[in-house]
Scaffold this motif. Structure first.
Motif, mmCIF file in Angstrom:
data_model
loop_
_atom_site.group_PDB
_atom_site.id
_atom_site.type_symbol
_atom_site.label_atom_id
_atom_site.label_comp_id
_atom_site.label_asym_id
_atom_site.label_seq_id
_atom_site.Cartn_x
_atom_site.Cartn_y
_atom_site.Cartn_z
ATOM 1 N N CYS A 111 13.991 -0.772 -1.357
ATOM 2 C CA CYS A 111 13.648 -2.039 -1.996
ATOM 3 C C CYS A 111 14.924 -2.868 -2.077
ATOM 4 O O CYS A 111 15.939 -2.405 -2.602
ATOM 5 C CB CYS A 111 13.086 -1.772 -3.390
ATOM 6 N N THR B 37 11.909 -1.342 -10.188
ATOM 7 C CA THR B 37 12.565 -2.397 -9.422
ATOM 8 C C THR B 37 13.905 -1.842 -8.961
ATOM 9 O O THR B 37 14.305 -0.752 -9.367
ATOM 10 C CB THR B 37 12.756 -3.674 -10.262
ATOM 11 N N VAL C 142 8.213 -9.748 -7.558
ATOM 12 C CA VAL C 142 7.228 -9.412 -6.528
ATOM 13 C C VAL C 142 7.404 -7.976 -6.018
ATOM 14 O O VAL C 142 6.420 -7.293 -5.733
ATOM 15 C CB VAL C 142 7.283 -10.444 -5.380
ATOM 16 N N ASP C 143 8.632 -7.488 -5.934
ATOM 17 C CA ASP C 143 8.858 -6.104 -5.482
ATOM 18 C C ASP C 143 8.145 -5.114 -6.398
ATOM 19 O O ASP C 143 7.466 -4.201 -5.940
ATOM 20 C CB ASP C 143 10.354 -5.784 -5.418
ATOM 21 N N ASN D 264 11.752 -8.962 -0.732
ATOM 22 C CA ASN D 264 11.033 -10.059 -1.373
ATOM 23 C C ASN D 264 11.988 -11.142 -1.840
ATOM 24 O O ASN D 264 13.183 -10.906 -2.009
ATOM 25 C CB ASN D 264 10.263 -9.531 -2.590
ATOM 26 N N TRP E 275 5.615 -5.689 -8.443
ATOM 27 C CA TRP E 275 4.169 -5.888 -8.327
ATOM 28 C C TRP E 275 3.630 -5.162 -7.096
ATOM 29 O O TRP E 275 2.614 -4.470 -7.159
ATOM 30 C CB TRP E 275 3.889 -7.392 -8.273
ATOM 31 N N ILE E 276 4.332 -5.282 -5.975
ATOM 32 C CA ILE E 276 3.877 -4.633 -4.741
ATOM 33 C C ILE E 276 3.937 -3.111 -4.871
ATOM 34 O O ILE E 276 2.978 -2.404 -4.549
ATOM 35 C CB ILE E 276 4.701 -5.118 -3.528
ATOM 36 N N ILE E 277 5.055 -2.582 -5.356
ATOM 37 C CA ILE E 277 5.200 -1.126 -5.497
ATOM 38 C C ILE E 277 4.157 -0.594 -6.478
ATOM 39 O O ILE E 277 3.524 0.439 -6.231
ATOM 40 C CB ILE E 277 6.631 -0.742 -5.925
ATOM 41 N N ILE F 140 10.467 -2.399 0.902
ATOM 42 C CA ILE F 140 9.993 -3.673 0.367
ATOM 43 C C ILE F 140 11.165 -4.635 0.318
ATOM 44 O O ILE F 140 12.258 -4.280 -0.140
ATOM 45 C CB ILE F 140 9.454 -3.509 -1.079
ATOM 46 N N ASN G 262 1.215 -1.796 -7.192
ATOM 47 C CA ASN G 262 -0.117 -1.812 -6.569
ATOM 48 C C ASN G 262 -0.253 -0.785 -5.452
ATOM 49 O O ASN G 262 -1.318 -0.183 -5.297
ATOM 50 C CB ASN G 262 -0.448 -3.217 -6.051
ATOM 51 N N LEU G 263 0.788 -0.570 -4.670
ATOM 52 C CA LEU G 263 0.713 0.432 -3.601
ATOM 53 C C LEU G 263 0.609 1.853 -4.142
ATOM 54 O O LEU G 263 0.011 2.726 -3.514
ATOM 55 C CB LEU G 263 1.928 0.325 -2.676
#
Length: 196
Positions: A179, A120, A98-99, A15, A101-103, A13, A105-106
């Motif tokens: 990340c 993070t 955002v990192d 961002n 949030w993405i992790i 990731i 959700n994934l």
């Protein structure tokens, strides 16, 4: 399996840092729209925060976090949310850039109720104004100054490790193993591994 399922070994990731998100860990729903890195709604908040420092200086905490008080950084945005959005005070609220949030959700699996992994890396954490540069952990004094509960903050990890595995979709089971903030990722992508 599709070709990408066979060839992809893991996900990374990258961002823009500083953009601030808050969401409910039970429902996964955002509590407020993300506040992007360039948003200046916190200008007045910054003035009040500077006035609250013992030195009345924007650079008062620079030796701890490496950053001046500015609308740019996540802690100021989160402080603004805490002052202006009552739902942000709930026990189930998570914060992240955002990192995170993405992790989250994934790695979240709504089929079996598995919560996402709330992490993070140091390059993102370093732009929040909450990470102590010496310990690379959330700083108690900074959290207290901004009125932020540490329970809502993600765990700080290195930039290269397996944080978890994708929990759904075509990449299900693939490790999320990197990340990096955008600037560091760009340097790495250009193979800038030495000074000069």
């Amino acid at each position: 399996k599709q070709w990408y399922q066979r060839r992809v070994r893991g996900l990374g990731i990258t961002n823009q840092r500083e953009t601030t998100a808050v969401w409910d860990k039970k429902t996964g729903k955002p509590i407020h729209n993300a506040i992007v890195w360039l948003d200046n709604r916190t200008n007045e908040t910054v003035k009040k925060l500077i006035a609250a420092t013992p030195s009345k200086s924007a650079t008062h905490f620079q030796s701890v976090v490496g950053l001046p008080l500015s609308p740019y950084f996540s802690a100021v945005k989160l402080h603004w949310l805490l002052e202006n959005e009552p739902q942000v005070h709930g026990d189930n609220v998570l914060f992240g850039n955002v990192d995170t949030w993405i992790i989250w959700n994934l790695t979240r699996n709504t089929d079996n109720g598995q919560e996402g992994i709330h992490v993070t890396d140091v390059t993102n954490a370093s732009r929040t104004m909450l990470m102590n540069l010496n310990t690379l952990q959330w700083d108690d004094g900074m959290c207290k100054f901004f009125g932020i509960k540490k329970e809502m903050l993600p765990k700080i990890c290195s930039s290269s490790e397996v944080y978890g595995h994708v929990a759904h979709g075509k990449m299900k089971g693939k490790p999320i193993a990197g990340c990096l903030g955008d600037q560091q990722a760009a340097l790495f992508g250009q193979q800038c591994f030495k000074e000069g």
